[in-house]
Design an enzyme around this catalytic site. Structure first.
Site, PDB file in Angstrom:
ATOM      1  N   PRO A 128       0.819  -1.217   0.000  1.00 16.26           N
ATOM      2  CA  PRO A 128       0.000   0.000   0.000  1.00 16.26           C
ATOM      3  C   PRO A 128       0.855   1.271   0.000  1.00 16.26           C
ATOM      4  O   PRO A 128       0.512   2.251  -0.659  1.00 16.26           O
ATOM      5  CB  PRO A 128      -0.825  -0.134   1.286  1.00 16.26           C
ATOM      6  N   ALA A 130       4.315   1.222  -0.758  1.00 15.51           N
ATOM      7  CA  ALA A 130       5.567   0.999  -1.504  1.00 15.51           C
ATOM      8  C   ALA A 130       5.210   0.603  -2.928  1.00 15.51           C
ATOM      9  O   ALA A 130       5.073  -0.578  -3.242  1.00 15.51           O
ATOM     10  CB  ALA A 130       6.422  -0.073  -0.836  1.00 15.51           C
ATOM     11  N   THR A 158      -1.155  -9.702  -8.928  1.00 18.35           N
ATOM     12  CA  THR A 158      -1.851 -10.503  -9.959  1.00 18.35           C
ATOM     13  C   THR A 158      -1.759 -11.991  -9.642  1.00 18.35           C
ATOM     14  O   THR A 158      -0.722 -12.472  -9.161  1.00 18.35           O
ATOM     15  CB  THR A 158      -1.212 -10.218 -11.336  1.00 18.35           C
ATOM     16  N   GLN A 339     -11.707   6.603 -31.918  1.00 23.66           N
ATOM     17  CA  GLN A 339     -12.202   7.773 -32.651  1.00 23.66           C
ATOM     18  C   GLN A 339     -12.817   7.353 -33.986  1.00 23.66           C
ATOM     19  O   GLN A 339     -13.873   7.853 -34.378  1.00 23.66           O
ATOM     20  CB  GLN A 339     -11.041   8.760 -32.871  1.00 23.66           C
ATOM     21  N   GLU A 366       3.991  -2.563 -13.396  1.00 19.95           N
ATOM     22  CA  GLU A 366       5.391  -3.002 -13.564  1.00 19.95           C
ATOM     23  C   GLU A 366       6.322  -1.820 -13.835  1.00 19.95           C
ATOM     24  O   GLU A 366       7.209  -1.880 -14.685  1.00 19.95           O
ATOM     25  CB  GLU A 366       5.511  -4.086 -14.629  1.00 19.95           C
ATOM     26  N   GLU A 370       6.785   6.965 -15.831  1.00 20.18           N
ATOM     27  CA  GLU A 370       7.764   7.872 -15.223  1.00 20.18           C
ATOM     28  C   GLU A 370       8.977   7.077 -14.725  1.00 20.18           C
ATOM     29  O   GLU A 370      10.128   7.504 -14.890  1.00 20.18           O
ATOM     30  CB  GLU A 370       7.120   8.646 -14.058  1.00 20.18           C
TER      31      GLU A 370
HETATM   32  N1  COS Z   1      18.793  -5.321 -11.468  1.00 20.18           N
HETATM   33  C1  COS Z   1      19.558  -5.672 -10.425  1.00 20.18           C
HETATM   34  N2  COS Z   1      19.817  -4.825  -9.397  1.00 20.18           N
HETATM   35  C2  COS Z   1      19.286  -3.597  -9.459  1.00 20.18           C
HETATM   36  C3  COS Z   1      18.468  -3.170 -10.531  1.00 20.18           C
HETATM   37  C4  COS Z   1      18.238  -4.094 -11.573  1.00 20.18           C
HETATM   38  N3  COS Z   1      17.484  -3.772 -12.617  1.00 20.18           N
HETATM   39  N4  COS Z   1      18.060  -1.903 -10.299  1.00 20.18           N
HETATM   40  C5  COS Z   1      18.611  -1.539  -9.124  1.00 20.18           C
HETATM   41  N5  COS Z   1      19.355  -2.566  -8.618  1.00 20.18           N
HETATM   42  C6  COS Z   1      20.127  -2.571  -7.381  1.00 20.18           C
HETATM   43  C7  COS Z   1      21.134  -1.437  -7.387  1.00 20.18           C
HETATM   44  O1  COS Z   1      22.339  -1.839  -7.981  1.00 20.18           O
HETATM   45  C8  COS Z   1      21.324  -1.165  -5.899  1.00 20.18           C
HETATM   46  O2  COS Z   1      22.233  -2.103  -5.364  1.00 20.18           O
HETATM   47  P1  COS Z   1      23.105  -1.769  -4.021  1.00 20.18           P
HETATM   48  O3  COS Z   1      22.136  -1.775  -2.890  1.00 20.18           O
HETATM   49  O4  COS Z   1      24.080  -2.878  -3.947  1.00 20.18           O
HETATM   50  O5  COS Z   1      23.718  -0.416  -4.239  1.00 20.18           O
HETATM   51  C9  COS Z   1      19.938  -1.459  -5.333  1.00 20.18           C
HETATM   52  O6  COS Z   1      19.281  -2.305  -6.275  1.00 20.18           O
HETATM   53  C10 COS Z   1      19.125  -0.214  -5.126  1.00 20.18           C
HETATM   54  O7  COS Z   1      19.083   0.477  -6.368  1.00 20.18           O
HETATM   55  P2  COS Z   1      18.680   2.021  -6.488  1.00 20.18           P
HETATM   56  O8  COS Z   1      19.456   2.819  -5.478  1.00 20.18           O
HETATM   57  O9  COS Z   1      18.750   2.401  -7.925  1.00 20.18           O
HETATM   58  O10 COS Z   1      17.154   1.948  -6.010  1.00 20.18           O
HETATM   59  P3  COS Z   1      16.077   3.093  -5.896  1.00 20.18           P
HETATM   60  O11 COS Z   1      15.407   2.958  -4.601  1.00 20.18           O
HETATM   61  O12 COS Z   1      16.651   4.417  -6.300  1.00 20.18           O
HETATM   62  O13 COS Z   1      14.953   2.688  -6.978  1.00 20.18           O
HETATM   63  C11 COS Z   1      13.818   2.107  -8.924  1.00 20.18           C
HETATM   64  C12 COS Z   1      15.113   2.087  -8.141  1.00 20.18           C
HETATM   65  C13 COS Z   1      13.047   3.405  -8.838  1.00 20.18           C
HETATM   66  C14 COS Z   1      14.253   1.874 -10.357  1.00 20.18           C
HETATM   67  C15 COS Z   1      12.963   0.912  -8.408  1.00 20.18           C
HETATM   68  O14 COS Z   1      12.483   1.184  -7.111  1.00 20.18           O
HETATM   69  C16 COS Z   1      11.814   0.595  -9.318  1.00 20.18           C
HETATM   70  O15 COS Z   1      11.989  -0.061 -10.341  1.00 20.18           O
HETATM   71  N6  COS Z   1      10.585   1.032  -8.931  1.00 20.18           N
HETATM   72  C17 COS Z   1       9.398   0.647  -9.634  1.00 20.18           C
HETATM   73  C18 COS Z   1       8.899  -0.623  -9.066  1.00 20.18           C
HETATM   74  C19 COS Z   1       7.934  -1.284  -9.956  1.00 20.18           C
HETATM   75  O16 COS Z   1       8.148  -1.458 -11.136  1.00 20.18           O
HETATM   76  N7  COS Z   1       6.838  -1.690  -9.352  1.00 20.18           N
HETATM   77  C20 COS Z   1       5.782  -2.327 -10.066  1.00 20.18           C
HETATM   78  C21 COS Z   1       5.617  -3.686  -9.626  1.00 20.18           C
HETATM   79  S1  COS Z   1       4.250  -4.307 -10.471  1.00 20.18           S
HETATM   80  S2  COS Z   1       4.685  -6.108 -10.539  1.00 20.18           S
END
Ligand code: COS
Length: 385
Positions: A128, A130, A158, A339, A366, A370
């Site tokens: 909720p 995150a 899902t 349309q 997913e 943004e």
């Molecule tokens: N694959 C493997 N590792 C990854 C990665 C990837 N694609 N992306 C990030 N990481 C790792 C980073 O290397 C980092 O590692 P360390 O802790 O060793 O430094 C760690 O994860 C944290 O990465 P980062 O600092 O980039 O994380 P952020 O909190 O800034 O967020 C985003 C990254 C915003 C990209 C992430 O939170 C995200 O994808 N959010 C969207 C989530 C999403 O798609 N939700 C929908 C789910 S519906 S099923």
């Protein structure tokens, strides 16, 4: 460079297309209207090999490449997003993490029933509080002897509240890291675990015939052996899984765009106004040309990302681009096709109405559009938040 699909990939496309047109299309509208998850269509999709598509045969899977799986999702989405979602979420978010990060014992236990489609797996990341900030999980797992005790909740999951849901992959906070950030680990939580509850979410605008649930963990105990991979690696596992999941959403965008384009084209050839088919007015013909153009560009972009995945090359940037682009191309296609349909496109009797609603998920699920732009910008060396 070779743009041809293999004979096997072509045959798979034809097979899934025929199935979707014959068995899903006639029922998609009604299932959407009733918000009904279809167990018999799920079983039929299992019959034609749509579960565990990239999993090796030794674990009960189909042993196909990623592109083949993506083509299957594309063909389902060309007809109906809900059934495509059941397959996409199960293959890439439910099954793949067990295959990628599970130990041999976990794989041998979970993968055969999952690959048979008799059991579904769900990906418990979003909470909720995150969503885009996926590392902000509040769900906790506390060690107690040889068990982990899980408490918390998950949102918008899902395939998590069906009668055949067997396991949830749960990201939980297991400690605090030396740098002050939460230590996140993943667990395999059997759906019959005491204290676990899954409630189907009703009233969705999108993917109404797929199952979406809110999950509650109330002192759920799982054995130590149910940890997935290494302690503290949970977030990276989730992020890696999402890289692949984004290709699936790309396929849903591409398939949905193709479906909307075809609906628009057909209608524009049949519907007459001012004494001629409306597709013969330049203002409409150009809409159709733009749809054809962008669907083709989207397909090339998505298949290229799949090629990287199949070659074992990094595909995070290519996958984010493909997911974002395919979603936006589908948006353009549903708007144009609706349309073209005029007033009829606003009626549930016409499939374009469902495509129009279903498209909205793709720019949200997913990883929002943004977040895709953020991932792309970061891959270009920008330290953007
Ligand atoms: N694959 C493997 N590792 C990854 C990665 C990837 N694609 N992306 C990030 N990481 C790792 C980073 O290397 C980092 O590692 P360390 O802790 O060793 O430094 C760690 O994860 C944290 O990465 P980062 O600092 O980039 O994380 P952020 O909190 O800034 O967020 C985003 C990254 C915003 C990209 C992430 O939170 C995200 O994808 N959010 C969207 C989530 C999403 O798609 N939700 C929908 C789910 S519906 S099923």
């Amino acid at each position: 460079m070779n743009f041809d699909l293999s004979p096997e990939q072509d045959a798979l496309r034809q097979n899934v297309r025929s199935f979707a047109e014959a068995e899903i299309a006639p029922r998609a509208g009604e299932l959407d209207e009733k918000e009904e998850f279809s167990y018999d269509l799920t079983a039929r999709m299992a019959d034609i090999g749509l579960f565990g598509m990239i999993i090796p045969e030794e674990y009960g899977g189909q042993g196909l490449d990623y592109l083949s799986y993506i083509i299957a999702v594309e063909e389902l989405a060309r007809v109906d997003a809900s059934q495509a979602a059941t397959i996409a979420a199960d293959n890439s978010l439910g099954i793949n993490p067990i295959y990628y990060f599970g130990n041999d014992e976990q794989k041998r236990y979970w993968l055969p029933p999952l690959c048979s489609g008799k059991m579904l797996a769900a990906f418990g990341l979003t909470e909720p509080d995150a969503g885009s900030d996926a590392s902000a999980s509040r769900t906790t797992a506390v060690k107690d002897g040889n068990e982990w005790v899980i408490n918390g909740s998950k949102m918008f999951i899902t395939n998590a509240a069906t009668d055949i849901t067997g396991v949830i992959i749960v990201q939980a906070v297991t400690d605090r890291r030396p740098d002050g950030r939460p230590e996140l680990s993943c667990f395999l939580l059997p759906a019959d675990t005491k204290g676990f509850e899954a409630r189907t979410l009703h009233g969705k605008m999108v993917w109404r015939a797929s199952n979406t649930a809110q999950l509650f963990f109330n002192d759920c105990r799982v054995p130590e052996s149910n940890m997935l991979g290494q302690r503290g690696e949970g977030f990276k596992q989730m992020m890696r899984t999402l890289d692949g999941g984004r290709l699936s959403i790309g396929a849903m965008g591409l398939g949905g765009a193709q479906g909307a384009f075809e609906l628009g084209l057909k209608y524009a050839k049949e519907r007459e106004q001012f004494g001629r088919p409306i597709g013969e007015f330049q203002v409409n013909a150009f809409k159709i040309a733009d749809m054809a153009l962008q669907v083709e560009a989207a397909r090339n972009m998505l298949y290229r990302a799949c090629f990287y995945a199949d070659e074992g090359r990094p595909y995070g940037q290519a996958g984010a681009m493909a997911k974002l682009y395919c979603s936006e191309v589908m948006r353009m296609c549903v708007l144009h096709a609706q349309q073209l349909h005029g007033g009829y496109g606003l009626m549930k009797e016409y499939a374009i109405e469902r495509f129009y609603r279903d498209q909205r998920l793709l720019e949200v699920g997913e990883g929002t559009s943004e977040i895709q732009r953020l991932v792309i910008a970061r891959s270009l060396g920008l330290n953007v938040r």
